[in-house]
Design a protein around this motif. Sequence first.
Motif, PDB file in Angstrom:
ATOM      1  N   UNK A  91       0.461 -44.412  44.404  1.00 49.03           N
ATOM      2  CA  UNK A  91      -0.210 -43.340  43.886  1.00 49.03           C
ATOM      3  C   UNK A  91      -1.566 -43.922  43.647  1.00 49.03           C
ATOM      4  N   UNK A  92      -1.978 -45.072  43.298  1.00 47.02           N
ATOM      5  CA  UNK A  92      -3.316 -45.673  43.102  1.00 47.02           C
ATOM      6  C   UNK A  92      -3.993 -45.658  44.434  1.00 47.02           C
ATOM      7  N   UNK A  93      -3.424 -46.011  45.256  1.00 44.23           N
ATOM      8  CA  UNK A  93      -4.096 -46.037  46.766  1.00 44.23           C
ATOM      9  C   UNK A  93      -4.556 -44.590  47.243  1.00 44.23           C
ATOM     10  N   UNK A  94      -3.280 -43.744  47.029  1.00 49.05           N
ATOM     11  CA  UNK A  94      -3.652 -42.330  47.665  1.00 49.05           C
ATOM     12  C   UNK A  94      -4.593 -41.646  46.747  1.00 49.05           C
ATOM     13  N   UNK A  95      -4.682 -41.699  45.478  1.00 51.61           N
ATOM     14  CA  UNK A  95      -5.459 -41.289  44.785  1.00 51.61           C
ATOM     15  C   UNK A  95      -7.011 -41.801  44.871  1.00 51.61           C
ATOM     16  N   UNK A  96      -6.862 -43.196  44.857  1.00 57.33           N
ATOM     17  CA  UNK A  96      -8.413 -43.525  45.311  1.00 57.33           C
ATOM     18  C   UNK A  96      -9.187 -43.190  46.644  1.00 57.33           C
ATOM     19  N   UNK A  97      -8.288 -43.106  47.501  1.00 54.76           N
ATOM     20  CA  UNK A  97      -8.355 -42.563  49.046  1.00 54.76           C
ATOM     21  C   UNK A  97      -9.055 -41.077  49.136  1.00 54.76           C
ATOM     22  N   UNK A  98      -8.207 -40.216  48.237  1.00 56.60           N
ATOM     23  CA  UNK A  98      -8.481 -38.756  48.074  1.00 56.60           C
ATOM     24  C   UNK A  98      -9.756 -38.647  47.279  1.00 56.60           C
ATOM     25  N   UNK A 100     -12.421 -40.905  47.090  1.00 52.09           N
ATOM     26  CA  UNK A 100     -13.628 -41.269  47.887  1.00 52.09           C
ATOM     27  C   UNK A 100     -13.835 -40.154  48.823  1.00 52.09           C
ATOM     28  N   UNK A 101     -12.948 -39.773  49.454  1.00 49.66           N
ATOM     29  CA  UNK A 101     -13.122 -38.570  50.577  1.00 49.66           C
ATOM     30  C   UNK A 101     -13.563 -37.381  50.076  1.00 49.66           C
ATOM     31  N   UNK A 102     -12.923 -36.924  49.094  1.00 47.66           N
ATOM     32  CA  UNK A 102     -13.044 -35.631  48.743  1.00 47.66           C
ATOM     33  C   UNK A 102     -13.854 -35.399  47.607  1.00 47.66           C
ATOM     34  N   UNK A 103     -13.973 -36.019  46.759  1.00 53.57           N
ATOM     35  CA  UNK A 103     -14.713 -35.934  45.384  1.00 53.57           C
ATOM     36  C   UNK A 103     -15.909 -36.656  45.196  1.00 53.57           C
ATOM     37  N   UNK A 104     -15.967 -37.908  45.586  1.00 55.81           N
ATOM     38  CA  UNK A 104     -17.006 -38.814  45.275  1.00 55.81           C
ATOM     39  C   UNK A 104     -18.475 -38.255  46.067  1.00 55.81           C
ATOM     40  N   UNK A 105     -19.433 -38.170  45.498  1.00 57.84           N
ATOM     41  CA  UNK A 105     -20.639 -37.899  46.424  1.00 57.84           C
ATOM     42  C   UNK A 105     -20.948 -39.141  46.910  1.00 57.84           C
ATOM     43  N   UNK A 106     -21.769 -38.903  48.159  1.00 58.31           N
ATOM     44  CA  UNK A 106     -22.109 -39.916  48.880  1.00 58.31           C
ATOM     45  C   UNK A 106     -23.475 -40.607  48.641  1.00 58.31           C
ATOM     46  N   UNK A 184     -11.823 -19.134  48.504  1.00 56.42           N
ATOM     47  CA  UNK A 184     -11.946 -19.068  47.012  1.00 56.42           C
ATOM     48  C   UNK A 184     -11.206 -20.390  46.251  1.00 56.42           C
ATOM     49  N   UNK A 185     -10.616 -21.156  47.290  1.00 59.40           N
ATOM     50  CA  UNK A 185      -9.840 -22.111  46.657  1.00 59.40           C
ATOM     51  C   UNK A 185     -10.729 -23.318  45.731  1.00 59.40           C
ATOM     52  N   UNK A 186     -10.538 -23.759  44.625  1.00 54.29           N
ATOM     53  CA  UNK A 186     -10.992 -25.163  44.002  1.00 54.29           C
ATOM     54  C   UNK A 186     -10.748 -26.176  44.968  1.00 54.29           C
ATOM     55  N   UNK A 187     -11.485 -27.248  44.524  1.00 53.54           N
ATOM     56  CA  UNK A 187     -11.318 -28.558  44.927  1.00 53.54           C
ATOM     57  C   UNK A 187      -9.927 -29.214  44.799  1.00 53.54           C
ATOM     58  N   UNK A 188      -9.357 -28.802  43.593  1.00 57.26           N
ATOM     59  CA  UNK A 188      -8.088 -29.531  43.501  1.00 57.26           C
ATOM     60  C   UNK A 188      -7.023 -28.484  44.472  1.00 57.26           C
ATOM     61  N   UNK A 189      -7.056 -27.278  44.248  1.00 53.41           N
ATOM     62  CA  UNK A 189      -6.180 -26.379  45.175  1.00 53.41           C
ATOM     63  C   UNK A 189      -6.387 -26.987  46.751  1.00 53.41           C
ATOM     64  N   UNK A 190      -7.639 -27.229  47.132  1.00 53.87           N
ATOM     65  CA  UNK A 190      -7.571 -27.607  48.472  1.00 53.87           C
ATOM     66  C   UNK A 190      -6.820 -29.148  48.802  1.00 53.87           C
ATOM     67  N   UNK A 191      -7.082 -29.904  47.699  1.00 53.60           N
ATOM     68  CA  UNK A 191      -6.474 -31.371  47.801  1.00 53.60           C
ATOM     69  C   UNK A 191      -5.123 -31.023  47.828  1.00 53.60           C
ATOM     70  N   UNK A 192      -4.539 -30.333  46.911  1.00 56.74           N
ATOM     71  CA  UNK A 192      -3.196 -30.304  46.472  1.00 56.74           C
ATOM     72  C   UNK A 192      -2.227 -29.481  47.700  1.00 56.74           C
ATOM     73  N   UNK A 193      -2.841 -28.404  48.295  1.00 59.27           N
ATOM     74  CA  UNK A 193      -2.209 -27.423  49.153  1.00 59.27           C
ATOM     75  C   UNK A 193      -2.579 -27.651  50.658  1.00 59.27           C
ATOM     76  N   UNK A 194      -3.579 -28.558  50.735  1.00 56.49           N
ATOM     77  CA  UNK A 194      -3.803 -28.676  52.167  1.00 56.49           C
ATOM     78  C   UNK A 194      -4.171 -30.269  52.313  1.00 56.49           C
ATOM     79  N   UNK A 195      -4.969 -30.822  51.678  1.00 54.36           N
ATOM     80  CA  UNK A 195      -5.310 -32.202  52.124  1.00 54.36           C
ATOM     81  C   UNK A 195      -4.284 -33.050  51.927  1.00 54.36           C
ATOM     82  N   UNK A 196      -3.501 -33.094  50.985  1.00 56.88           N
ATOM     83  CA  UNK A 196      -2.147 -34.080  50.609  1.00 56.88           C
ATOM     84  C   UNK A 196      -1.301 -33.898  51.705  1.00 56.88           C
TER      85      UNK A 196
END
Lengths: 307, 295
Positions: A91-98, A100-106, A184-196
Motif C-alpha cells: 500500500x505504501x509503495x503503490x500510493x507513493x508511486x501513484x 509521484x506519477x499522477x499527482x505531484x507537480x514536477x 470529465x473524469x477527476x484525477x481520482x476517478x482516472x487513478x481508480x478506474x484506469x491507472x491502477x
Amino acid sequence: MNSADIPVIRKIIQRNKRWDLIFAIAGFLALLLGVLTFLALFVQMAYTGWERLTPEFFTNFPSRRAAQAGILSAWVGSLLVMLVTALSAVPLGVAAGIYLEEYASKNLVTDIIEINVTNLAGVPSIVYGLLALGVFVYGFGFGQSILSAGLTLGLLILPVVIVATREAIRSIPLHIREAAYGLGATRWQVTRDHIVPYSLPGILTGVIIGMSRAIGETAPIITIGALTFIAFLPASPVGPEFPWLSFEWLKSGFTVMPIQMFNWTSRPEEAFQQNAAAAGFILVLMTLAMNATAIWIRYHVRKDIKW
Amino acid sequence: MVSSTTMRMSDQREDQATPQALSNTAGFRSLRSHGVVARVETAPVKAAVEDFSFYYGDFKALKSISLPVHEKRVTALIGPSGCGKSTLLRAFNRMHDLYPGNRYEGAIRLHPDNTNLLSPGVDPIEVRMRIGMVFQKPNPFPKSIYENVAYGLRIRGEGNRSVLDDRVKEALQGAALWSEVEHRLHDPATALSGGQQQRLCIARCLATNPEVLLFDEPTSALDPIATASIEDLIHELRDKVTILIVTHNMQQAARVSDYTAYMYLGELMEFGETSQIFVNPTRKETEDYITGRFG
C-alpha cells in the motif's frame, strides 16, 4: 553497380558478419556462466540435502539431533514475516508511486524525492537493519518480533515497489489517459478506474520480485535480533472467540529460513550441513515459485490489457 | 458544373441574411473587424471563440483567433501541419490543462449560458462533461465494449443497470455500431477493428449527450473504408450535436462540413461556408492551400 563488384560485396558482408558470430558466441558464454552457476549450486544443494527432504523435515522444530531437526518454525516464520512485509510495503509503495506519477507537480522537490527513492534501492540491507533496530525494536517498542522483521523488510523493498509502480504507470499511453479525462473524469476517478487496474500486472510483478529478494535477506533480520533456535510457533492468527482474528503472532519471537540455514551451516557436524543444504533447496524453491508467479501474472493478466 | 451550382446556392443563402441574425451571432463582429468576410447563417451560434490566444510556455501557438461555431452544424478546421488547428480544438475541452506551462488568453463562450470555457473560475471537468472529444488514434479503454460506453455515465454517478443498458444501446446505435456488437457487448473493446474502435469512441462520447463533439483528425489512423463509415456517421450526427472537426484531408473537410476555417501559423486566415471556402476563397493563401499549391 556492375556484376564484377559482387565478389567484393560478398567479401564485405562476410567480414561484417564475423562480428555477428563473435558477439553471438560471447553472449552465449556470458549467459551460460550465469545459468550454470545457478544450476551447479541448486543441484549441489539438492544432492547433499536430498535424504533430509522428508515430510517430518517440514513439521519438526529444530533439534540438537540433526536427524530430528526440521524447518517448521523457519518456514512459518518466513511466511508470516513476508505477510507483514507485503501488507506494509504494497500500500505504501503503490500510493507513493501513484502520487509521484499522477499527482505531484514536477519541480525540484519531486526531483529530489525521485533521486532519494532510487538511492534507497541501493542502500545495503544491514543499514535497514540498524535503522529498524533503533526505530521499530526500541523506538516503537515492537521488540524482536515478526512485526519488526516484516516492517524492516517492507522498508527494504519499498523502493522496488515504488519504482515498479512508476514504471507500470508510465507504460500507460497518454491517449488512454486523455480519453478518460476527456469524458470529465477527476484525477481520482482516472487513478481508480484506469491507472491502477492497467498498471496492476506491472505493480504485482515488481512486488513479487521485491518479495523474493526479501525472503532471502538475513543481515537486517539478524540485526533486529531474530532468534536462531525456536521450538514454538507464533500464536494462531485465527481464534475460536470473537473477533476470531488475533494479532498476538505479530509480537512473537521468530526465525526465518535463511537464519535457520545459517545456524546449521555454522555447526561442525556433517549431518547439520545436510540440513542446511535441504533448507537452502527449499528456500530457492520458494524464490523460484514467487518468480514463476510473477511471470504467470505478466503473461496471463497482461494479455487482457492492450492499447 | 457541380461547383458552380454550389456557388449559386451559397450566394442565395448569403442574401437571406438579416440584421437580427447578425447581432445574434456573437463573435461575428470581431471576425469582421479582423477583415475576414463573415457569412451569416440562420443556425444560431453554439460557441464563439473570441480573440483567443494560446501559449505553450513562451511560444505563442495561436494568435487572436475569433470564430463562431454554429449549432448543429459541422465546422472543419483545416491548415498545414503546425498551424494550430489541433491546439485550438483541444482548448475547447481544456485538454491543455493536463500539462504544465500552457496558458490561455481571450475566451471561448459556450451558448446559451454564455460560459467562458477558458475562465479560471470554470472547472475543466465541467467543460469536459459538456463537450466530448474523439481523438486521432482510436483510444478505447482496455475494458469491455459495454464498460467503454458506460464509463462517462458511471463517472456521473449513474449506477442503475437498466438505465445504463438503455443508454449504452442508444449510444451504440447513434454511432452505427450496435448491429455489429450487440451480441458481444462484454468482449474486450480492443478486439474490434480500428474503424469499429473509433465508432466505439464516438459512442462513448454520445452516451453522455454532449453539447459539442470535437473530432481531432478522427480518420487519420484508419483505412479508406473505415474512414467512409466515420464520415457517414458525422453526417448523421450533425442533426443532433454541434461538431467541430480538425482534418488535414481537404476532401474530407469538403465532404463533411458546413463551415470551414483555414488556419496558418497560428492565425485564422479565412472562415466561411465550406462551399464558399472551397469554391470561391476570398484570400489568395486559402486558395493556394486548397488547390494544393502549398501545404
